[in-house]
Write a protein that holds these residues in place. Structure first.
Motif, PDB file in Angstrom:
ATOM      1  N   GLY A   1      48.758  30.204  40.719  1.00  0.00           N
ATOM      2  CA  GLY A   1      48.028  30.448  40.826  1.00  0.00           C
ATOM      3  C   GLY A   1      46.658  30.237  41.415  1.00  0.00           C
ATOM      4  O   GLY A   1      45.625  29.465  42.270  1.00  0.00           O
TER       5      GLY A   1
ATOM      6  N   THR B   1      45.113  27.195  45.223  1.00  0.00           N
ATOM      7  CA  THR B   1      44.950  27.539  45.633  1.00  0.00           C
ATOM      8  C   THR B   1      43.636  29.201  45.262  1.00  0.00           C
ATOM      9  O   THR B   1      43.975  29.449  46.738  1.00  0.00           O
ATOM     10  CB  THR B   1      45.870  28.668  46.956  1.00  0.00           C
ATOM     11  OG1 THR B   1      46.924  29.418  46.000  1.00  0.00           O
ATOM     12  CG2 THR B   1      47.056  27.030  47.060  1.00  0.00           C
TER      13      THR B   1
ATOM     14  N   GLN C   1      44.371  31.149  43.973  1.00  0.00           N
ATOM     15  CA  GLN C   1      45.271  33.278  44.181  1.00  0.00           C
ATOM     16  C   GLN C   1      45.938  32.974  43.131  1.00  0.00           C
ATOM     17  O   GLN C   1      46.987  34.383  43.282  1.00  0.00           O
ATOM     18  CB  GLN C   1      46.453  32.913  45.612  1.00  0.00           C
ATOM     19  CG  GLN C   1      46.260  32.455  47.326  1.00  0.00           C
ATOM     20  CD  GLN C   1      47.145  31.923  48.063  1.00  0.00           C
ATOM     21  OE1 GLN C   1      47.852  31.400  47.248  1.00  0.00           O
ATOM     22  NE2 GLN C   1      46.624  32.894  48.903  1.00  0.00           N
TER      23      GLN C   1
ATOM     24  N   ASP D   1      46.778  37.451  43.443  1.00  0.00           N
ATOM     25  CA  ASP D   1      48.065  37.168  44.323  1.00  0.00           C
ATOM     26  C   ASP D   1      49.448  37.524  43.717  1.00  0.00           C
ATOM     27  O   ASP D   1      49.811  38.044  44.134  1.00  0.00           O
ATOM     28  CB  ASP D   1      47.586  36.943  46.492  1.00  0.00           C
ATOM     29  CG  ASP D   1      46.904  37.284  46.803  1.00  0.00           C
ATOM     30  OD1 ASP D   1      46.070  38.853  46.246  1.00  0.00           O
ATOM     31  OD2 ASP D   1      46.335  36.389  47.710  1.00  0.00           O
TER      32      ASP D   1
ATOM     33  N   GLY E   1      40.884  34.608  43.408  1.00  0.00           N
ATOM     34  CA  GLY E   1      40.519  34.628  44.598  1.00  0.00           C
ATOM     35  C   GLY E   1      39.875  36.064  45.202  1.00  0.00           C
ATOM     36  O   GLY E   1      39.062  36.659  44.600  1.00  0.00           O
TER      37      GLY E   1
END
Length: 284
Positions: free
Chosen positions: A80, A83, A85, A88, A134
């Protein structure tokens, strides 16, 4: 409003330095350049994350507490991070529920804010910077400031001698009475106090919420069960403390439960309850 140019600024309280960036709806990270250092991340003028070396960070909250294994965390971070993320990714992989993720991010954010907001420091704003976790949560500056101020009052009410915050935790050699009842977190603190680590160091080691650990140590100090040792070093008293005299130690709750009541200001994990919690915060 036009945001200030991204550069270094003279030393002043970090919360004051945040105000123009929040008002401008900026996205990026305000870096504290003086010790202990740290960063507060903004997304369109709202605080989305914070980190500072003394506070128990997201990785320790998840791995040292046993919620995730080290391999699970490292795999999610690798997947992650490019990006931004990671949060997520943890949810998509089934390692955390969304509410669990939000709760641990709140814990990391407020733990770091406790050290950063009133820090007198030179700062630098890095436009566009984001944290790898994120956009998991967002809180306005006034809410965070009000909560940090309230937590400071709660700590003072628990025990006014702030030396226990930055000195090694030294267990009392003898109990003040015939028996004592401890919360689960208090038991972890006493059991792991090695006369060298401060409360925040114990929090990082155990993967526990920074504020909750500070609060419980102050309550233990008030009860005469711990005392401050040397600043961030070995305790003054040598030897190891043992429970003697047939004392009964009662531990209430599981190791993942909050103290006997949730530490004041703990973020709710339920989404509706969390929204209500944020609406009820002081407005200034």
């Amino acid at each position: 409003m036009t945001a200030p140019a991204p550069s270094s600024y003279p030393s002043h309280r970090l919360r004051d330095a945040l105000e123009p960036w929040c008002a401008a709806g900026a996205t990026g990270a305000l870096r504290a350049l003086d010790p202990p250092g740290g960063s507060i991340y903004l997304n369109h003028g709202r605080i989305s994350f914070a980190e500072s070396p003394p506070a128990c960070g997201l990785d320790r909250l998840l791995t040292a507490s046993g919620q995730l294994s080290g391999d699970e965390w490292r795999a999610a971070l690798a997947a992650g991070r490019p990006t931004r993320q990671v949060g997520d990714t943890l949810v998509q992989q089934g390692l955390l529920g969304r509410a669990e993720l939000e709760a641990v991010v709140f814990s990391a954010l407020y733990g770091a804010a406790l050290f950063l907001l009133d820090l007198d420091t030179e700062v630098r704003f890095e436009m566009g910077a984001g944290h790898p976790v994120g956009q998991v949560v967002e809180v306005d500056l006034r809410t965070v400031c009000a909560e940090v101020d309230r937590r400071r009052r709660v700590l003072t009410d628990a025990w006014s001698d702030a030396r226990v915050d930055n000195h090694a935790v030294v267990p009392a050699r003898r109990l003040p009475g015939a028996h004592v009842a401890l919360t689960a977190l208090q038991w972890e603190i006493v059991a792991n106090a090695d006369r060298r680590r401060t409360p925040v160091e114990l929090a990082r080691s155990l993967g526990r919420d920074t504020f909750a650990t500070l609060w419980e140590v102050r309550r233990l100090a008030r009860a005469g069960l711990v005392e401050p040792g040397r600043p961030g070093a070995s305790g003054v008293v040598s030897g190891s403390a043992v429970v003697t005299g047939g004392a009964v130690v009662g531990v209430t709750g599981s190791s993942h439960d909050p103290p006997d009541r949730a530490p004041p200001g703990g973020a709710p994990t339920d989404r509706a309850a969390r929204s209500q919690y944020q609406r009820q915060q002081p407005s200034g």
